[in-house]
Design a protein around this motif. Sequence first.
Motif, PDB file in Angstrom:
ATOM      1  N   LEU A 131      15.777  21.357  21.103  1.00  0.00           N
ATOM      2  CA  LEU A 131      17.237  21.424  20.976  1.00  0.00           C
ATOM      3  C   LEU A 131      17.920  20.092  21.278  1.00  0.00           C
ATOM      4  N   LEU A 132      17.176  19.163  21.860  1.00  0.00           N
ATOM      5  CA  LEU A 132      17.737  17.833  22.125  1.00  0.00           C
ATOM      6  C   LEU A 132      17.413  16.862  20.993  1.00  0.00           C
ATOM      7  N   GLY A 133      16.764  17.371  19.957  1.00  0.00           N
ATOM      8  CA  GLY A 133      16.453  16.517  18.823  1.00  0.00           C
ATOM      9  C   GLY A 133      15.202  15.683  19.002  1.00  0.00           C
ATOM     10  N   ARG A 134      14.349  16.081  19.918  1.00  0.00           N
ATOM     11  CA  ARG A 134      13.099  15.346  20.119  1.00  0.00           C
ATOM     12  C   ARG A 134      12.012  15.898  19.214  1.00  0.00           C
ATOM     13  N   VAL A 135      11.348  14.998  18.479  1.00  0.00           N
ATOM     14  CA  VAL A 135      10.296  15.414  17.556  1.00  0.00           C
ATOM     15  C   VAL A 135       9.084  15.888  18.357  1.00  0.00           C
ATOM     16  N   GLU A 136       8.571  17.056  17.991  1.00  0.00           N
ATOM     17  CA  GLU A 136       7.503  17.663  18.778  1.00  0.00           C
ATOM     18  C   GLU A 136       6.100  17.516  18.195  1.00  0.00           C
ATOM     19  N   GLU A 137       5.998  17.143  16.939  1.00  0.00           N
ATOM     20  CA  GLU A 137       4.675  17.017  16.332  1.00  0.00           C
ATOM     21  C   GLU A 137       4.630  15.852  15.353  1.00  0.00           C
ATOM     22  N   SER A 138       3.423  15.400  15.077  1.00  0.00           N
ATOM     23  CA  SER A 138       3.223  14.407  14.026  1.00  0.00           C
ATOM     24  C   SER A 138       3.397  15.099  12.676  1.00  0.00           C
ATOM     25  N   THR A 139       3.464  14.311  11.625  1.00  0.00           N
ATOM     26  CA  THR A 139       3.681  14.853  10.278  1.00  0.00           C
ATOM     27  C   THR A 139       2.516  14.519   9.371  1.00  0.00           C
ATOM     28  N   TYR A 140       1.895  15.555   8.844  1.00  0.00           N
ATOM     29  CA  TYR A 140       0.786  15.356   7.904  1.00  0.00           C
ATOM     30  C   TYR A 140       1.307  14.777   6.598  1.00  0.00           C
ATOM     31  N   VAL A 141       0.584  13.820   6.043  1.00  0.00           N
ATOM     32  CA  VAL A 141       1.001  13.215   4.776  1.00  0.00           C
ATOM     33  C   VAL A 141       0.081  13.648   3.634  1.00  0.00           C
ATOM     34  N   CYS A 142      -1.194  13.330   3.748  1.00  0.00           N
ATOM     35  CA  CYS A 142      -2.146  13.679   2.688  1.00  0.00           C
ATOM     36  C   CYS A 142      -3.558  13.380   3.179  1.00  0.00           C
ATOM     37  N   VAL A 143      -4.543  13.784   2.414  1.00  0.00           N
ATOM     38  CA  VAL A 143      -5.921  13.506   2.796  1.00  0.00           C
ATOM     39  C   VAL A 143      -6.236  12.028   2.579  1.00  0.00           C
ATOM     40  N   LEU A 144      -7.218  11.561   3.318  1.00  0.00           N
ATOM     41  CA  LEU A 144      -7.737  10.208   3.138  1.00  0.00           C
ATOM     42  C   LEU A 144      -8.980  10.337   2.276  1.00  0.00           C
ATOM     43  N   ASN A 145      -8.892   9.829   1.055  1.00  0.00           N
ATOM     44  CA  ASN A 145     -10.040   9.907   0.150  1.00  0.00           C
ATOM     45  C   ASN A 145     -11.045   8.825   0.515  1.00  0.00           C
ATOM     46  N   LEU A 146     -12.248   9.258   0.906  1.00  0.00           N
ATOM     47  CA  LEU A 146     -13.248   8.317   1.410  1.00  0.00           C
ATOM     48  C   LEU A 146     -14.192   7.813   0.329  1.00  0.00           C
ATOM     49  N   ILE A 147     -14.047   8.337  -0.879  1.00  0.00           N
ATOM     50  CA  ILE A 147     -14.976   7.962  -1.949  1.00  0.00           C
ATOM     51  C   ILE A 147     -14.296   7.227  -3.102  1.00  0.00           C
ATOM     52  N   ASP A 148     -13.237   7.817  -3.648  1.00  0.00           N
ATOM     53  CA  ASP A 148     -12.609   7.231  -4.847  1.00  0.00           C
ATOM     54  C   ASP A 148     -11.490   6.267  -4.479  1.00  0.00           C
ATOM     55  N   HIS A 149     -11.828   5.287  -3.692  1.00  0.00           N
ATOM     56  CA  HIS A 149     -10.795   4.389  -3.189  1.00  0.00           C
ATOM     57  C   HIS A 149     -10.935   2.973  -3.719  1.00  0.00           C
ATOM     58  N   GLN A 150     -12.001   2.718  -4.499  1.00  0.00           N
ATOM     59  CA  GLN A 150     -12.238   1.356  -4.961  1.00  0.00           C
ATOM     60  C   GLN A 150     -11.048   0.832  -5.762  1.00  0.00           C
ATOM     61  N   LEU A 151     -10.618  -0.353  -5.426  1.00  0.00           N
ATOM     62  CA  LEU A 151      -9.531  -1.033  -6.132  1.00  0.00           C
ATOM     63  C   LEU A 151      -8.196  -0.307  -6.004  1.00  0.00           C
ATOM     64  N   LEU A 152      -8.146   0.707  -5.152  1.00  0.00           N
ATOM     65  CA  LEU A 152      -6.881   1.417  -4.990  1.00  0.00           C
ATOM     66  C   LEU A 152      -5.875   0.520  -4.280  1.00  0.00           C
ATOM     67  N   GLN A 153      -4.736   0.363  -4.920  1.00  0.00           N
ATOM     68  CA  GLN A 153      -3.683  -0.450  -4.328  1.00  0.00           C
ATOM     69  C   GLN A 153      -2.647   0.441  -3.660  1.00  0.00           C
ATOM     70  N   TRP A 154      -1.960  -0.114  -2.703  1.00  0.00           N
ATOM     71  CA  TRP A 154      -0.950   0.620  -1.938  1.00  0.00           C
ATOM     72  C   TRP A 154       0.030   1.360  -2.840  1.00  0.00           C
ATOM     73  N   GLN A 155       0.561   0.678  -3.842  1.00  0.00           N
ATOM     74  CA  GLN A 155       1.577   1.313  -4.695  1.00  0.00           C
ATOM     75  C   GLN A 155       1.045   2.527  -5.437  1.00  0.00           C
ATOM     76  N   GLN A 156      -0.266   2.595  -5.617  1.00  0.00           N
ATOM     77  CA  GLN A 156      -0.850   3.727  -6.343  1.00  0.00           C
ATOM     78  C   GLN A 156      -1.349   4.816  -5.397  1.00  0.00           C
ATOM     79  N   SER A 157      -1.239   4.561  -4.105  1.00  0.00           N
ATOM     80  CA  SER A 157      -1.809   5.503  -3.139  1.00  0.00           C
ATOM     81  C   SER A 157      -0.947   6.753  -2.986  1.00  0.00           C
ATOM     82  N   ALA A 158      -1.585   7.833  -2.568  1.00  0.00           N
ATOM     83  CA  ALA A 158      -0.864   9.089  -2.346  1.00  0.00           C
ATOM     84  C   ALA A 158       0.142   8.939  -1.210  1.00  0.00           C
ATOM     85  N   VAL A 159      -0.204   8.136  -0.212  1.00  0.00           N
ATOM     86  CA  VAL A 159       0.719   7.926   0.908  1.00  0.00           C
ATOM     87  C   VAL A 159       2.017   7.304   0.403  1.00  0.00           C
ATOM     88  N   CYS A 160       1.888   6.243  -0.391  1.00  0.00           N
ATOM     89  CA  CYS A 160       3.067   5.550  -0.918  1.00  0.00           C
ATOM     90  C   CYS A 160       3.895   6.470  -1.808  1.00  0.00           C
TER      91      CYS A 160
END
Length: 225
Positions: A82-111
């Motif tokens: 009620l005081l406006g304090r954030v209580e949890e982190s925020t999930y964004v997306c999975v981290l792809n551990l395989i198909d990441h070659q040549l992946l640039q920031w602008q093309q990433s799911a996070v971006c």
Amino acid sequence: MNSLIAPPQSLEELMLRADALAGKTIGEIASNINITVPDNLKVKKGWQGQFLEQCLGADSGNLSQPDFNHLGVELKTLPIDLLGRVEESTYVCVLNLIDHQLLQWQQSAVCKKLGHVLWVPIAKRAEQGVTESLIATPFLWKPSLEELEILKSDWENVMELVSLGKIDLLNARLGEVLQVRPKAAHSRVTTKAYGANGEIIDTLPRGFYLRASFTQKILSDNLKI
DNA sequence: AGGTGATCATTA
DNA sequence: TAATGATCACCT
């Protein structure tokens, strides 16, 4: 929870719907559309997020794209007190551990996902149920140039470790605002990644999360005065 | 299986 | 007590 409400046709329509929820309790909104509210979120962890998706007409399901894809807007609930304090982190997306070659920031799911976010803060009242939780003021957010640089840097540092096969070095302490944490049903789940010698290894699936300190700043920056 | 929505619960 | 690592439900 399938979408029963048509997707908004414009950003304006989306915001009209979101603004209409401000100041209401979860219970009020749910009773209006005949939805039963769980007593707690222990075994319904994503319920509030799915509920808001339904209320606002999100239709991307579990596709790896923004919730309102035609508008390019991602929906995120933000648990606060009620005081406006954030209580949890925020999930964004999975981290792809395989198909990441040549992946640039602008093309990433996070971006892509964080490019434009509709934040819906939900205030949990201490000692009270989900029904009494209050929808605060929803707001649209685009990362500033400074925020974008930090996100990009955090992301690139993670992807460098992944590219080098240094999966073991990934942990939640890395990253100023964007961190990597486990993202799985339980700790025995595995997914494929590259090891240090280029071999395929099994490892715990990970996801990108925004630190609560970061979303706290976003929330504070967007308070109405 | 592996993505979506996250919060829970133990650790430091 | 805040933060990390673990876990829960639903969908395709």
